[in-house]
Design a protein around this motif. Structure first.
Motif, PDB file in Angstrom:
ATOM      1  N   ARG A 185       3.287   2.547  -3.141  1.00 12.72           N
ATOM      2  CA  ARG A 185       2.640   3.532  -4.016  1.00 12.72           C
ATOM      3  C   ARG A 185       3.480   4.792  -4.125  1.00 12.72           C
ATOM      4  O   ARG A 185       3.670   5.331  -5.227  1.00 12.72           O
ATOM      5  CB  ARG A 185       1.262   3.870  -3.461  1.00 12.72           C
ATOM      6  N   ASP A 186       3.987   5.282  -3.009  1.00 11.87           N
ATOM      7  CA  ASP A 186       4.815   6.495  -3.055  1.00 11.87           C
ATOM      8  C   ASP A 186       6.098   6.282  -3.839  1.00 11.87           C
ATOM      9  O   ASP A 186       6.589   7.200  -4.505  1.00 11.87           O
ATOM     10  CB  ASP A 186       5.160   6.939  -1.625  1.00 11.87           C
ATOM     11  N   ASP A 221       1.063   1.701   0.960  1.00 12.95           N
ATOM     12  CA  ASP A 221       1.267   3.147   0.820  1.00 12.95           C
ATOM     13  C   ASP A 221       2.717   3.467   0.469  1.00 12.95           C
ATOM     14  O   ASP A 221       2.984   4.356  -0.358  1.00 12.95           O
ATOM     15  CB  ASP A 221       0.878   3.860   2.115  1.00 12.95           C
ATOM     16  N   ILE A 265      -1.300  -2.351   4.873  1.00  9.23           N
ATOM     17  CA  ILE A 265      -1.726  -1.062   4.310  1.00  9.23           C
ATOM     18  C   ILE A 265      -0.557  -0.081   4.279  1.00  9.23           C
ATOM     19  O   ILE A 265      -0.369   0.656   3.293  1.00  9.23           O
ATOM     20  CB  ILE A 265      -2.903  -0.500   5.115  1.00  9.23           C
ATOM     21  N   MET A 266       0.248  -0.058   5.335  1.00 10.23           N
ATOM     22  CA  MET A 266       1.442   0.794   5.339  1.00 10.23           C
ATOM     23  C   MET A 266       2.417   0.387   4.242  1.00 10.23           C
ATOM     24  O   MET A 266       3.022   1.250   3.585  1.00 10.23           O
ATOM     25  CB  MET A 266       2.124   0.726   6.705  1.00 10.23           C
ATOM     26  N   VAL A 318       0.515  -1.912  -6.620  1.00 10.72           N
ATOM     27  CA  VAL A 318       0.137  -1.034  -5.515  1.00 10.72           C
ATOM     28  C   VAL A 318      -1.247  -1.392  -4.991  1.00 10.72           C
ATOM     29  O   VAL A 318      -1.464  -1.533  -3.779  1.00 10.72           O
ATOM     30  CB  VAL A 318       0.187   0.432  -5.975  1.00 10.72           C
ATOM     31  N   ILE A 329      -2.216  -3.077  -1.133  1.00 14.57           N
ATOM     32  CA  ILE A 329      -3.164  -2.481  -0.187  1.00 14.57           C
ATOM     33  C   ILE A 329      -4.363  -3.397   0.033  1.00 14.57           C
ATOM     34  O   ILE A 329      -4.872  -3.534   1.151  1.00 14.57           O
ATOM     35  CB  ILE A 329      -3.606  -1.100  -0.697  1.00 14.57           C
TER      36      ILE A 329
END
Length: 325
Positions: free
Chosen positions: A317-318, A314, A310-311, A247, A251
């Motif tokens: 990560r979720d 994210d 970056i998206m 993750v 990013i």
């Protein structure tokens, strides 16, 4: 007169397919049916963390959009000739700072180079720096942080102090000092600098994740059964501690691309004849009033690329953190 009903005959009749035989056959069918009394169907199996994460990612539109955009950027960085047939180094001073024309939708820069062609070819250097720097920082940080978290002791204390030293170095100032003495025009000095200052962040994430993973019961059971440190680290700890590192690295990839553009803008990153978005933005800053198109397109491509990574980070990560679902 009708003969009286004989209960024995009724019971005996069930041997030929009566109600009791039907009930017994249904019970046997239910026992043989996969899934039990709920009906036929395959048996449900528990999914692993990675399969569950992939299941969540496929349903996330943010992941789909960012992944498709990144795939497109990677393809044009490898084969820019697919959508740009010109030469980014072929310039004509007579067309300096001219606007959009047929066949040249983005116009020309100060040197008379096609902005569209340079924007397409600029993706190669930026994405190469981002991917290589991310892989290097992730591998180095994971190795050092994982060993520190697993063994602890003086190795952990030494690594923590070294990481604190690197955390205290300002990134831009460090780049101005270290890269100003480099004369190479390739991407590798910039990659090495980003890895040098990027591994401490990954090492701290890896260290904390390994410390958490090695306290689980299955690791203690493996230790009690006589498993070696190498086997426990590779087979039990590392697979369950790598998710936070992935993750952070995803990013950070977008951040490293922006850092390369910043260093190139300041004149200490990539240098001509290398084609880079940061170099083009630096050249366009002096003519922003007369020819804003020179700045708009490379800056827009850089912003979209950084936003896509970056998206993607994210979304990953979720998916890997059950607490965020």
């Amino acid at each position: 007169m009708p003969e009286p009903h004989d209960p024995k005959q009724s019971v005996a009749a069930t041997g030929g397919g009566g109600a009791m035989d039907l009930a017994m056959s249904e019970a046997q069918t239910l026992e043989k049916t996969p899934g039990g009394p709920g009906g036929p169907g395959p048996e449900t199996k528990a999914r692993s963390l990675w399969s569950d994460a992939w299941h969540e990612l496929r349903r996330n539109p943010v992941f789909i959009v960012s992944a498709l955009l990144i795939l497109f950027l990677v393809i044009i960085s490898i084969w820019p000739g697919l959508i740009a047939d010109g030469d980014p180094l072929q310039c004509d001073l007579s067309k300096s700072e001219e606007g959009s024309q047929p066949g040249h939708p983005f116009g020309y820069d100060t040197q008379g180079c096609d902005v569209y062609t340079r924007t397409v070819y600029g993706a190669r250097a930026s994405i190469t720096v981002g991917i290589c720097a991310t892989i290097g920082a992730a591998l180095l940080g994971s190795l050092l942080g994982g060993l520190a978290g697993f063994f602890g002791g003086w190795w952990d204390a030494l690594l923590s102090r070294i990481a604190d030293i690197f955390f205290g170095i300002p990134v831009i100032l460090g780049g101005l000092v270290l890269l100003s003495v480099v004369t190479s025009t390739t991407v590798w000095p910039v990659v090495g600098f980003i890895v040098l200052l990027g591994w401490p962040q990954v090492s701290r994430i890896a260290r904390g994740s390994v410390i958490t993973a090695k306290q689980n019961d299955y690791v203690q059971a493996a230790r009690a059964l006589g498993a070696s440190n190498g086997r426990m680290l590779l087979r039990h700890v590392a697979p369950n501690a790598v998710a936070p590192v992935i993750v952070v690295a995803t990013i950070a990839l977008g951040t490293y691309i922006a850092l390369e553009a910043t260093l190139s803008f300041l004149g200490v990153g990539l240098r001509p004849p290398t084609v880079s978005w940061g170099i083009d933005i630096s050249n366009a800053a002096q003519s922003i009033r007369n020819a804003p198109h020179m700045l708009l397109w490379p800056a827009g491509a850089l912003s979209i690329t950084v936003l896509a990574f970056i998206m993607l980070g994210d979304a990953v990560r979720d998916a890997l953190d059950p607490k965020l679902r």
